[in-house]
Design a protein around this motif. Structure first.
Motif, short mmCIF file in Angstrom:
data_model
loop_
_atom_site.label_atom_id
_atom_site.label_comp_id
_atom_site.label_asym_id
_atom_site.label_seq_id
_atom_site.Cartn_x
_atom_site.Cartn_y
_atom_site.Cartn_z
N VAL A 26 0.85 -1.19 0.00
CA VAL A 26 0.00 0.00 0.00
C VAL A 26 0.89 1.24 0.00
O VAL A 26 1.80 1.35 0.82
CB VAL A 26 -0.92 0.04 1.24
N LEU A 27 0.63 2.16 -0.93
CA LEU A 27 1.31 3.45 -0.93
C LEU A 27 0.39 4.47 -0.29
O LEU A 27 -0.68 4.78 -0.81
CB LEU A 27 1.65 3.88 -2.36
N LYS A 28 0.81 4.99 0.87
CA LYS A 28 0.03 5.98 1.61
C LYS A 28 0.84 7.26 1.67
O LYS A 28 1.90 7.31 2.30
CB LYS A 28 -0.27 5.46 3.03
N GLU A 29 0.35 8.31 0.98
CA GLU A 29 1.11 9.55 0.81
C GLU A 29 2.47 9.21 0.20
O GLU A 29 2.54 8.76 -0.93
CB GLU A 29 1.22 10.32 2.12
N ILE A 30 3.59 9.37 0.93
CA ILE A 30 4.90 9.07 0.36
C ILE A 30 5.51 7.79 0.94
O ILE A 30 6.66 7.47 0.65
CB ILE A 30 5.88 10.24 0.58
N SER A 31 4.75 7.05 1.73
CA SER A 31 5.29 5.88 2.41
C SER A 31 4.63 4.58 1.91
O SER A 31 3.43 4.55 1.65
CB SER A 31 5.09 5.99 3.93
N TRP A 32 5.45 3.53 1.80
CA TRP A 32 4.97 2.21 1.41
C TRP A 32 4.77 1.34 2.65
O TRP A 32 5.58 1.39 3.59
CB TRP A 32 5.96 1.52 0.49
N TYR A 33 3.68 0.56 2.64
CA TYR A 33 3.37 -0.34 3.74
C TYR A 33 3.11 -1.74 3.18
O TYR A 33 2.58 -1.90 2.07
CB TYR A 33 2.12 0.13 4.50
N LEU A 34 3.48 -2.74 3.96
CA LEU A 34 3.22 -4.14 3.60
C LEU A 34 2.18 -4.70 4.57
O LEU A 34 2.37 -4.64 5.78
CB LEU A 34 4.50 -4.98 3.69
N GLN A 35 1.09 -5.21 4.02
CA GLN A 35 0.09 -5.90 4.83
C GLN A 35 0.35 -7.40 4.68
O GLN A 35 0.37 -7.92 3.56
CB GLN A 35 -1.32 -5.52 4.38
N ALA A 36 0.56 -8.06 5.80
CA ALA A 36 1.02 -9.44 5.78
C ALA A 36 0.52 -10.20 7.01
O ALA A 36 0.09 -9.59 8.00
CB ALA A 36 2.55 -9.49 5.73
N TYR A 37 0.60 -11.53 6.92
CA TYR A 37 0.28 -12.37 8.09
C TYR A 37 1.59 -12.65 8.81
O TYR A 37 2.53 -13.21 8.24
CB TYR A 37 -0.37 -13.68 7.66
N CYS A 38 1.68 -12.22 10.07
CA CYS A 38 2.89 -12.37 10.85
C CYS A 38 2.87 -13.70 11.61
O CYS A 38 1.96 -13.95 12.41
CB CYS A 38 3.03 -11.21 11.84
N ASN A 39 3.86 -14.55 11.36
CA ASN A 39 3.91 -15.86 12.03
C ASN A 39 4.21 -15.72 13.52
O ASN A 39 3.82 -16.59 14.31
CB ASN A 39 4.98 -16.74 11.36
N GLU A 40 4.90 -14.65 13.91
CA GLU A 40 5.21 -14.45 15.32
C GLU A 40 3.97 -14.04 16.11
O GLU A 40 3.77 -14.46 17.25
CB GLU A 40 6.31 -13.39 15.49
N LYS A 41 3.11 -13.21 15.51
CA LYS A 41 1.92 -12.71 16.19
C LYS A 41 0.67 -13.53 15.86
O LYS A 41 -0.39 -13.32 16.46
CB LYS A 41 1.67 -11.25 15.81
N ASN A 42 0.79 -14.45 14.88
CA ASN A 42 -0.35 -15.27 14.45
C ASN A 42 -1.56 -14.40 14.08
O ASN A 42 -2.70 -14.68 14.46
CB ASN A 42 -0.74 -16.28 15.53
N ASP A 43 -1.28 -13.34 13.35
CA ASP A 43 -2.35 -12.42 12.96
C ASP A 43 -1.84 -11.54 11.82
O ASP A 43 -0.64 -11.46 11.56
CB ASP A 43 -2.75 -11.54 14.15
#
Length: 311
Positions: free
Chosen positions: A174-191
């Motif tokens: 996701v590109l939000k304004e000037i920053s990139w974000y990754l939406q992912a499933y985290c194995n450490e947090k199980n979410d």
């Protein structure tokens, strides 16, 4: 709208070869019944779309079908090219050039010059003023991981300075304004979690594959403007920062100050770190007139900052 869905359905079918009506409905956020009505409309328009029942069935388009060059108008092609151009600094040049060439094959020769002229009338530059040398390689690694369903490993530092190591299943950039974000499933947090790409280090594409889970895209709800209470403040500003306020907050009510070189504006202020840092970042181009408690807090922060430079 139906006129927007029909081209989208054709592009999906040309890419995926075969897909179920329920999958199409989910992708386009409509009902299955609507999808079948759209398929009938495509058939009536002469596009060879067929459906097969059963567990392994689905909707598909004939293998030898090619889009009629008249299917897209010159305005459609212009919009596609402008959108692609805006991604030119975040997509590999080879991949972008290949996509450009494919789209241009849809354009009747007599319209090429007109479309190139219209495309050059609008430029969308999403790159920051200063470049991040690691961003492009990281985006490429993430895109490969999403495409190949491979796990990613990276070290991560949150906005409080806490460092952790994560192994994730990547699903969406996701590109939000000037920053990139990754939406992912985290194995450490199980979410599912959202990670800012600029806070990643030692990003590694692992050989381990994962079976994609059902992923529901979500807005970046933890951004500063979501769910916050605003305090209306009165600011006296110079003309130099007027456009910055309008860019971030839309049209505000500006009026002349008693100081003819400045403006008065009623500003929706957030009483948190983001809000105070925003006002302090304007330096002597902005003064908070009221309310008094916001003005007092700004003075306290300025005095604390001054102490750092007096030692």
């Amino acid at each position: 709208m139906k006129t927007e869905r029909l081209p989208a359905i054709i592009m999906i079918l040309l890419d995926k070869k075969q897909i179920s009506a329920s999958q199409l409905a989910e992708m386009l956020e409509v009902s299955v019944r609507t999808i079948y009505r759209d398929i009938n409309s495509l058939g009536e328009a002469g596009i060879p779309v067929t459906s097969f029942p059963g567990v392994n069935g689905g909707i598909q388009i004939m293998d030898n079908y090619k889009i009629d060059k008249q299917f897209f108008t010159s305005s459609d092609i212009t919009s596609l090219l402008i959108a692609l151009e805006s991604l030119s600094n975040n997509v590999s040049p080879l991949q972008l050039n290949q996509t450009f060439e494919k789209i241009k094959t849809l354009v009747p020769t007599q319209f090429l010059e007109e479309i190139e002229f219209k495309t050059n009338q609008i430029a969308i530059d999403l790159t920051p003023w200063t470049s991040n040398q690691t961003l492009q390689p990281f985006l490429e690694i993430i895109k490969v991981a999403m495409d190949q369903h491979q796990l990613l490993y990276f070290n991560y530092e949150d906005n409080q300075g806490k460092k952790t190591s994560r192994t994730v299943e990547p699903y969406r950039l996701v590109l939000k304004e000037i920053s990139w974000y990754l939406q992912a499933y985290c194995n450490e947090k199980n979410d599912f979690r959202t990670f800012k790409v600029s806070r990643m280090n030692e990003l590694t594409l692992l050989s381990t594959k994962f079976e994609p889970q059902k992923f529901q895209p979500k807005p970046l709800g933890k951004e500063p403007f979501y769910g916050k209470q605003f305090t209306m403040t009165t600011l006296e500003i110079t003309h130099k920062i007027k456009d910055q306020l309008v860019d971030k907050f839309g049209q505000l009510n500006f009026s002349p100050s008693s100081n003819s070189e400045k403006l008065i504006v009623e500003f929706p202020f957030m009483e948190d770190e983001f809000g105070y840092n925003l006002l302090l970042g304007f330096g002597n181009q902005c003064e908070c007139i009221e309310p008094q408690h916001v003005r007092t807090e700004l003075k306290r922060r300025i005095e604390h900052l001054l102490e750092l430079y007096q030692e």
